[in-house]
Design an enzyme around this catalytic site. Structure first.
Site, short mmCIF file in Angstrom:
data_model
loop_
_atom_site.label_atom_id
_atom_site.label_comp_id
_atom_site.label_asym_id
_atom_site.label_seq_id
_atom_site.Cartn_x
_atom_site.Cartn_y
_atom_site.Cartn_z
N SER A 83 0.84 -1.20 0.00
CA SER A 83 0.00 0.00 0.00
C SER A 83 0.88 1.26 0.00
CB SER A 83 -0.96 -0.03 1.19
OG SER A 83 -1.95 0.98 1.06
N ASP A 106 -4.25 -5.39 -2.94
CA ASP A 106 -3.63 -4.92 -1.71
C ASP A 106 -3.80 -5.96 -0.60
OD1 ASP A 106 -3.12 -3.53 0.72
OD2 ASP A 106 -3.68 -1.62 -0.19
#
Length: 818
Positions: free
Chosen positions: A368, A653
């Site tokens: 991220s 993610d």
């Protein structure tokens, strides 16, 4: 003739890829006689089912075979026989599915039996009765015969989990006369090949021979068939073993019946001539099958150890140099949080730099927002040897700038051009790529052509920690709790941890088949990877549900297929690699629709699957390296549905599972001794640490018991040291939650704030009105500076705990001699 678009297989350093793990294994002939079934359940209330059975053995054939349908009978009798050539080293799971034929609506799928043929004796007929529903005496009767095949042995390459089989190339060439111009075309198909389907137009000028020339790559012993759809004209000639259907205009050839290594006239008429040629491909893979570290990372560690040893001697005040076995492997592990984590990581690294601790580390992991920091840093080949002020100030300029231009007409046109080019290059595009282009604008002034493999320049001399970026591979119609696989990215390789399969960073996103590089695509720019590592578009309703609830059990009862192990008669002797026989009963249409709504994701980043075509080794479940990461609902019950069968990897993610990037550090080959856990996640600072501890405990992966008291959870300190003395295999963990504790009263360690400076310590990082929301892409200059200073202070103020952890790691190494 080159059988692969890539003429030679080479490592990053230019040396050839070594031939390894090559075995010879026999192929067998499996005969399946589908006899019948009894007491088959009704698909509707008005009549008995019109049953037919399908057979699917994807490891041996690309064709679904089907019996005839028996009308209105609960006890259908088929008595039909089917044949497969099976590789004994492969996990061969035969799927036997019962369907109810319906002329008006879609056929009903009643159930599927998954049968592992590894339990069958050789050269002995076995009549099996599968007890599909003992309560209603529902059963399926099938006879099996596994015997020696005319194919003696096949050369395979395996790491004990994934297996590559022998690949061949079928080249075809269409020739014609210039005077003949036709608007028709030839259509070619080889099921299960890399190419699958191709066309050749016959309306071109045949002045250059060949007029049409292409190839198929296929598994040699998987009963490959060439199907050709012909123009509506008769053939004057067809090769003897071919089957020509004049009415349908089709030509079918069993490829393995064709002579090899010489061009053969397969068919011709007055308009064209079709020639084919088959040849074995080289048995050298472009996918690295193995759980060990790649040679480049091993070289890096040798160089990095010298730097780490010197740095540890200095910071710990040691009197002598550390011996090689005494040098601990230290890693920095970061978590996500968009611009907040981007900013905070700079502060943490600044603190570690001032304490000379960065030179003590071997790895830096992130996902991220922290990947944004990392990719910025690694543009500079010597970033950790320099002051970070310039990097921090440059990023500040971008974090504080107005983002409106990112949505301007000019910028939108740029995005459109870039996405069109990416699609033309052969990549699959989505809104996640658009997000990646937006992050490019957020972090740069112009186009950023930086690529993952470019970062090799920053680690080849061991001058910086090795960066590892992480994502998870997910599956359509499954939540991350049910299916996810850890995928790591380094400047050298990209790989899926569970399977022990890796490709060069330069080749990630290119097309592979059975471990061979088929089509080299341009390497993906780093901004697209950033978009995938920090995707905000992969959320689904089950993820939102789990934010407020601790279990998916309620939803599973509504959405999952029912999979149970069932009895079979006779009970065959259990073999070491044999799996149980499972029965899958599909969920109802309403439940399936509900499941689609719950698990559907707006988008995922899809890249060509470099595992495509590879098959599971017969003993894959017994391999400790696979078992370490075995945590999906499909790992044991449905191996035919695992990632090697997918055309694309679906990446997102890792925060949609657990907000951590620690998984690559827990590979036993990396032997990480101490982890600096820098937490930048929003909300509870202890939640994801607890989830990680629980997950690794369930997986049997050594990890310290990092438990915080209720009092600590209410008022977190800046750092916690967890050293599990009872489990020396577990790394030491230094946990840095993102808190504002003593920074409120001290502007530097031991230096109190004056009355006028107290306002500078009031950094709001946790309230609902905090400016550091995960969804905030822009900070004010003061907000940026305050977060950098806070993160730096929390490191500096806990120097003593870091030193304690490093010293404990050194003492451990001396004691256990890892």
């Amino acid at each position: 003739m080159s059988c692969s678009p890539r003429a030679a297989s080479v490592k990053t350093d230019g040396s050839p890829v070594e031939k390894r793990n090559i075995e010879t294994s026999p192929c067998y002939l499996l005969t399946v006689r589908v006899i019948g079934a009894k007491n088959i359940r009704r698909a509707d209330t008005f009549s008995h089912t019109d049953c037919y059975l399908t057979l699917w053995l994807p490891t041996a054939s690309s064709t679904h075979f089907q019996t005839k349908a028996v009308e209105n009978s609960k006890d259908p009798v088929w008595n039909e026989t089917f044949h497969f050539v099976v590789q004994s080293k492969v996990k061969n799971i035969l799927e036997l599915s019962i369907h109810d034929e319906d002329n008006i609506s879609k056929d009903d799928h009643l159930f599927t039996v998954f049968f592992d043929i590894a339990g069958l004796p050789l050269n002995e007929k076995v009549l099996m009765h599968f007890k599909c529903n003992p309560k209603d005496h529902e059963e399926l009767e099938v006879e099996f015969l596994l015997c020696n095949s005319s194919i003696a042995v096949e050369a395979v390459i395996t790491n004990g989990v994934l297996l590559s089989r022998q690949v061949c190339c079928l080249e075809y060439e269409v020739q014609g006369e210039k005077a003949k111009k036709s608007k028709q075309k030839l259509c070619f198909m080889v099921k299960g090949s890399h190419e699958g389907y191709q066309e050749c137009n016959l309306d071109s000028e045949f002045s250059i021979s060949p007029a049409c020339h292409s190839a198929f790559h296929y598994v040699k012993y998987k009963q490959p068939t060439l199907d050709v759809k012909l123009p509506k004209t008769d053939l004057d000639y067809a090769f003897g073993s071919c089957v020509y259907n004049r009415e349908e205009g089709t030509l079918k050839a069993q490829i393995n019946s064709l002579p090899t290594k010489k061009q053969l006239l397969l068919a011709e008429n007055h308009e064209f001539a079709l020639y084919v040629k088959t040849e074995d491909c080289q048995n050298v893979l472009d996918v690295r099958l193995g759980y060990d570290l790649c040679s480049q990372e091993q070289d890096f560690l040798c160089k990095r150890k010298k730097i780490v040893a010197g740095a540890l001697k200095k910071v710990l005040g040691l009197e002598r140099d550390l011996q090689d076995h005494e040098i601990p492997v230290v890693a920095i592990m970061t978590t996500g949080g968009s611009t907040r984590s981007l900013t905070a990581l700079y502060g943490s690294l600044q603190g570690l730099k001032k304490l000379n601790f960065i030179d003590c580390t071997a790895y830096l992991t992130g996902f991220s927002g922290t990947t944004w920091t990392m990719t910025n840093l690694y543009k500079d080949a010597y970033w950790s040897q320099k002051d970070l002020d310039a990097q921090i100030n440059e990023t500040k300029r971008h974090v504080t700038k107005c983002k409106a231009y990112g949505f301007s007409i000019e910028r939108l046109k740029y995005y459109n051009r870039q996405l069109r080019q990416r699609k033309q290059d052969g990549h699959k595009t989505s809104c996640i790529d658009l997000w990646g282009l937006l992050t490019e604008y957020l972090l740069n002034d112009g186009e950023d052509n930086h690529k993952l493999s470019d970062q090799q320049q920053a680690v080849n001399d061991g001058q910086n920690p090795l960066p590892i970026y992480i994502a998870i591979n997910v599956k359509e119609k499954y939540s991350t709790m049910d299916f996810k696989e850890w995928v790591e990215f380094t400047p050298y390789e990209v790989g899926v941890l569970k399977y022990g399969a890796y490709v060069r960073a330069e080749d990630f996103g290119s097309e592979f088949f059975m471990g061979h590089l088929m089509k080299k695509l341009p390497e993906t720019r780093i901004c697209y990877l950033q978009g995938m590592w920090s995707s905000i578009f992969s959320v689904n309703l089950l993820y939102i549900w789990n934010l407020s609830h601790s279990s998916e059990d309620f939803w599973h009862k509504w959405t999952q297929d029912q999979i149970i192990d069932i009895d079979e008669e006779p009970h065959l002797p259990t073999r070491p690699s044999e799996q149980k026989t499972y029965l899958q009963t599909p969920a109802s249409p309403l439940s399936r629709a509900f499941r689609d709504v719950l698990t559907g994701r707006l988008s995922v980043a899809q890249y060509h699957n470099f595992l495509r075509g590879l098959q599971l080794d017969n003993s894959y479940l017994k391999q400790s390296s696979f078992h370490r990461w075995k945590d999906t609902v499909l790992d044991s019950s449905s191996p035919n549905q695992l990632t090697q069968t997918e055309e694309y990897l679906s990446l997102e993610d890792t925060g949609f599972f657990i907000s951590t990037s620690s998984a690559p550090l827990l590979r036993p080959e990396r032997k990480v001794d101490i982890i600096l856990h820098l937490n930048y996640s929003a909300g509870s600072q202890a939640q994801f640490l607890e989830q990680s501890c629980k997950y690794y405990a369930e997986q049997g992966i050594p990890f310290p018991k990092a438990t915080l008291s209720e009092e600590d959870k209410k008022s977190l300190k800046e750092c916690y040291l967890f050293d599990d003395a009872e489990n020396p295999e577990a790394p030491i963990l230094l946990f840095f939650p993102q808190v504002n504790d003593t920074f409120r009263y001290y502007k530097a360690p031991g230096v109190k704030r004056s009355e006028s400076e107290m306002k500078d310590g009031r950094v709001d990082i946790s309230s609902n009105s905090s400016p550091y929301s995960t969804y905030s892409l822009t900070f004010a200059a003061k907000e940026y500076d305050e977060l950098v200073k806070l993160s730096e202070y929390n490191i500096l103020n806990n120097q003593h705990l870091i030193l304690q952890g490093l010293l404990s790691a050194v003492e451990r190494k001396k004691m256990y001699k890892k």
